[in-house]
Every structure is written in C-alpha cells, then in structure tokens.
Scaffold this active site. Structure first.
Site, PDB file in Angstrom:
ATOM      1  N   ASP A   1      -0.321 -20.823  33.513  1.00  0.00           N
ATOM      2  CA  ASP A   1      -1.495 -21.543  33.955  1.00  0.00           C
ATOM      3  C   ASP A   1      -1.559 -21.450  35.470  1.00  0.00           C
ATOM      4  O   ASP A   1      -0.811 -20.677  36.080  1.00  0.00           O
ATOM      5  CB  ASP A   1      -1.511 -22.986  33.445  1.00  0.00           C
ATOM      6  CG  ASP A   1      -0.365 -23.828  33.998  1.00  0.00           C
ATOM      7  OD1 ASP A   1       0.357 -23.372  34.907  1.00  0.00           O
ATOM      8  OD2 ASP A   1      -0.189 -24.966  33.512  1.00  0.00           O
TER       9      ASP A   1
ATOM     10  N   ARG B   1      -6.197 -35.165  31.944  1.00  0.00           N
ATOM     11  CA  ARG B   1      -5.874 -34.818  33.327  1.00  0.00           C
ATOM     12  C   ARG B   1      -7.123 -34.271  34.014  1.00  0.00           C
ATOM     13  O   ARG B   1      -7.571 -33.159  33.730  1.00  0.00           O
ATOM     14  CB  ARG B   1      -4.753 -33.787  33.403  1.00  0.00           C
ATOM     15  CG  ARG B   1      -4.471 -33.349  34.846  1.00  0.00           C
ATOM     16  CD  ARG B   1      -3.123 -32.683  35.035  1.00  0.00           C
ATOM     17  NE  ARG B   1      -3.024 -31.374  34.424  1.00  0.00           N
ATOM     18  CZ  ARG B   1      -2.007 -30.518  34.645  1.00  0.00           C
ATOM     19  NH1 ARG B   1      -1.028 -30.866  35.473  1.00  0.00           N
ATOM     20  NH2 ARG B   1      -1.966 -29.357  34.030  1.00  0.00           N
TER      21      ARG B   1
END
Length: 539
Positions: free
Chosen positions: A447, A165
């Site tokens: 996160d 990603r």
C-alpha cells in the site's frame, strides 16, 4: 438549493453517491471545514518548521513542556467501547464493496475500512466507499461479481466491528470546495461517515470508531478531539461515543504517545504500531542526516534498534493509561501457486505474531482474510483473555537516543536493493494512478506506506551519494539509467500495446525526480494526487 460557499467540482455519478453527499451532508462537512481548517494549516506549517530544525541538527526529543502529563499517574484513557474490548486480530483494506463484505465476514475481531493508504482517493472511490460502509452498517450491502459469485454478509453476531480510517491531515479533497478552498480530506472522510453512518453504527451495537493516521504531534490529536466534539454535539450524540485509535507511524509522534492519548482521553481507543509508515517516517524525517542511512528495506525489521524501542515504549505507554496497544500489519499474502513458499511466508507471519503477543500487544493486523486464522491461532494460544492491559511493562525504559538508534543494523545496500525499490515504487504508483491503492507485488500486499519506504530510500541514497555493497556510488545519472531499465522490464513483460495503455510512463516521470535526490515530496499521495482528479476543464 446549493449550500452557500460549497462547490462540488465533480458531481456524483450515481443516486447512491448522491445520497451520501446530499445537501445536509455537505452542510455538515462545511461546518467542520470552517471550524478547523485554519488550525489544520497551522499545524502543517509546524511540521515544515520542525523539519527545518531537524535538518539543522535539532533531533527529536521528549517535550519538556508536557512533562507534567507524562509524570501524572492519575489520568486514564477511556475504557474499551462496545465491540472493542477484544481486538486480537484486525483486518485492514480498501473500501471497495467486495472487500468490505469479505473483511466483515473474515472472522477478524475488527475491520478497518481504509480511505487512506490502501485506497487511491479518486472521487468515485471516496464516494463509493462511503456508500459501501453505510450499506454494511445497514446490512443492505451485497455484491455480485462478474464471474457470478455472490457476496453477502453473515449473521450480525459473526461480523467484525467496523472502524474507519480517514485520510491524513496533509491531504485535501480537491473535488469539494468550501469558501473557494479544497476541503481537508480528513474532515471530508470523517464528516461524511459520521453524518451518514454514526447513528447506524450505534444502532448496530457499536459506535462511530476510527483509526487516525500520520499524526506528528499531540496538537494534531487535540484537533481531532475538537472535531469529534463538534460532530457529536451537532448531531446530538453524547460526547465520548466516538472512539479513535491513533497510529503511531511517524517518528515525532513516538515522542508524544502519552500526550496523544491525553488529548483524546474520553475518545481514546489506544495506539497502534504503524510499522511500515514508521520506517518511512524515520527515513523522511532524518533524510538529511547521512549517519542515519538505512540498509535495504528487507534488512529493516521489528528487531531493528529504533523499531524495537518504539514498540516497547508504545506497549508500556498504552497499558499505563489503560488503553489498547495494537500490533502491526503482516504484509504477506497467500502464495497459492507455490505451497513451499506459502508455508515459509505463513511461518514468518506466525513468528511475527508470536513476538507481538509475547511483548504484550492486545491485538494485531493482517492484510488478507486468509491470514486471520493464522494470527488468531497465535493470539488465542497466548492471550486467553480479551486483551493484555494488565501487562504493564514496568521493566521498559526508552530514551530519545533509543528511538533514533541504528546501531547494529546491517550495513549498506546492493544494486539489487536499488532495483527492487524502483520496481516496487513503479508498480505501486502505476496501480495508484489507475485508482487501485492496494496491490500484491512480490507476494506482499503493498500500500502507500510500504511503497513510501522504497521511494524515500531511493531519494536518500542518491542525495548522499551512498555507495552500494558492490562499491558503486549512487548518482542521479545512474539512478535514471536504472529506472529506465526497470521500466523497460514492465514494457517487455506486458507488450507494447498494454504498456502504452498503462500508467507506467507517468509513474516513471513522477518517480524520476525523487530517485535523483533532488526535490522530495513529503508523500507519494500528494505527489500523484492531481493526476487522478475528475474535475472537468472549464471552458
């Protein structure tokens, strides 16, 4: 010799880093930047223009100009690529060397090596991450921990399939300039991986596979598709070798799911319910609408009306077009010091994964290796085949109003919710500013996506002067007072010396403007990015 027009403002610090950003790699990234950065900037301006329209009352809806794509029953996305037919459990995490080995060894079907939400993009982290995933594909990766523990890869047949990603279109890589401008972080991350590791991934029996974050329109997916084609053509790799799963983690993208798959057709590997970023995006996009205030983040779940609608629509859309519909991340982590609390957390994970597999998802996410087994047990029991592409969900009808509905949500929030959001935002931002983008807080793996929910709720509550359940209105002055108290709790717990060496004061300063409901930065990462740069000052 230097590449014309390319400047690296912070040189690699090791020979391994230098190898992944050598002159041919620089030239390749610069080619991508020159071809696509102008369009990227235009699309970012479209985001800003659309926000102005939403603020003025023009709420999101399905696009009339792309109705033909949605109504055409004939087209399909690409069939599953090697290593991506069965994705029942995917693990995600940062790109540090230990995590890469543990994730590939975890027993999960795939591992998403994350340069975005779980990696703070320091120059060292970005380059080391490229080294680590290259070495993993070459099977040369090893790690010896300071405590003497050794980490090595299992045999090839036991490893998870690798996906990468890159950072989102909104981010820039300010250490790498092309023609005097910072490089798109998306093209930088994608370009370095593709140049250094695409052939190695093909040789490993897989391919260069990606997760694409935070897109807001099918035009942004079209830009990715064009970048894939140029990259494949430049290196002589057949078109369609790349596969990409798009995270539907923005409110606007939920209205363009079919169009996004259509734009990526031969490169599409489906869509994913990026649940935490989606909640963040719902708050952010509708932040100036007081009737869309959400309760405390613990009261916003996958059964909330707008979340349930988007999940059902995603599964129906993907299976209609023959591609995977991936579930969301379980943010829970093992609670080793408290067996009862640990079992309660695991029970929530099982229930979450059971809901996903019964809804028709083809796989799910976890954030910790110990949760792979838990998720596998649920999917193995209820999904005996490789996927559930045959589950069409023709019973589903989702309207624009459904995707915007907050009906039935718990009402309001308490002072405890304010303090919890401040605590989480402070702790996460402090960690990110130290270069750590994935951190356990209150037994959850936080996160950037999860922390964004906390940050944005604080802004929204202050902006509208919302009242707590205790009856006190949130003002800028009170928010600043509470932030000071929450910061002092960290100071007291750490001691003055450790606190002074930390990034908590900087985190408090950066968060202070947000919690007063004044200036709003679209992303925590762009708010904080300049503070982690390694660019030396010029004399």
């Amino acid at each position: 010799m230097a590449i014309p027009g390319v400047q690296i403002l912070a040189p690699p610090v090791s020979e391994h880093q230098a190898a992944v950003i050598d002159e041919p790699a620089q030239r390749f990234v610069a080619t991508l930047q020159r071809a696509f950065n102008a369009r990227r900037l235009e699309l970012l301006q479209r985001r800003a223009d659309r926000q102005i329209e939403i603020d003025a009352g023009r709420l999101p809806d399905f696009l009339p100009e792309t109705r033909g794509v949605r109504d055409d029953p004939a087209w399909r996305g690409a069939p599953p690529a090697p290593g991506l037919a069965d994705r029942r459990v995917e693990i995600t995490g940062p790109v540090d060397r230990k995590m890469v080995i543990n994730a590939l060894n975890s027993g999960a079907s795939t591992y998403m090596a994350d340069f975005e939400d779980s990696t703070a993009p320091t120059w060292a982290n970005c380059l080391d991450g490229q080294v680590n995933i290259r070495d993993a594909l070459l099977r040369t990766i090893e790690y010896d921990a300071p405590n003497g523990k050794r980490y090595r890869l299992r045999p090839a047949g036991e490893l998870a399939t690798l996906l990468v990603r890159p950072r989102g279109w909104h981010m820039e890589e300010k250490h790498f300039l092309v023609d005097g401008a910072p490089c798109s972080a998306s093209l930088f991350d994608f370009g370095l991986f593709f140049f250094n590791s695409a052939r190695a991934s093909i040789a490993a029996g897989q391919g260069p596979y990606f997760y694409l974050p935070k897109m807001e329109s099918h035009l942004e997916a079209r830009l990715w598709n064009d970048a894939f084609n140029l990259a494949q053509d430049t290196l002589g790799i057949p078109r369609g070798t790349v596969r990409a799963t798009c995270l539907i983690e923005t409110l606007l993208a939920s209205f363009e799911m079919e169009e996004i798959i259509f734009e990526l057709r031969e490169h599409s590997a489906g869509l994913n319910c990026g649940r935490w970023d989606y909640i963040f995006s719902f708050i952010k996009k509708l932040r100036n609408h007081p009737d869309k205030l959400l309760p405390g983040r613990g009261d916003v779940t996958m059964t909330s009306p707008f979340m349930d609608a988007y999940v059902r629509l995603l599964i129906k859309t993907c299976h209609k077009r023959g591609v995977h519909a991936m579930g969301g991340m379980a943010a829970s982590i093992p609670i080793r010091h408290d067996p009862a609390a640990n079992e309660a957390a695991l029970a929530k994970v099982r229930a979450d994964k059971l809901r996903e597999v019964r809804a028709g998802h083809d796989g799910t996410w976890v954030a910790h290796p110990d949760l792979v087994k838990v998720a596998l047990e649920v999917f193995d029991e209820h999904m005996p085949g490789a996927n559930q592409l045959f589950v069409r969900r023709d019973d589903v009808t989702v309207t624009a109003a459904d995707l915007l509905s907050t009906e039935g949500l718990a009402e309001g929030f308490g002072e405890a919710d304010l303090r919890l959001n401040m605590n989480i935002a402070l702790a996460y931002m402090e960690s990110w500013l130290r270069g750590v983008g994935c951190v356990p807080i209150h037994n959850l793996m936080e996160d950037a996506a999860t922390a964004e929910i906390s940050r944005s709720q604080l802004w929204q509550w202050a902006r509208h002067g919302a009242a707590t359940r205790e009856g006190r209105r949130v003002t800028a002055a009170w928010a600043v007072e509470l932030l000071g108290e929450e910061t002092d709790k960290f100071r007291a717990a750490m001691g003055e010396e450790k606190f002074a060496a930390s990034k908590f004061e900087l985190a408090r300063k950066l968060l202070s403007g947000t919690i007063q409901g004044k200036e709003y930065s679209d992303f925590l990462t762009t708010l904080c990015y300049d503070h982690i740069l390694s660019i030396p000052e010029r004399p």
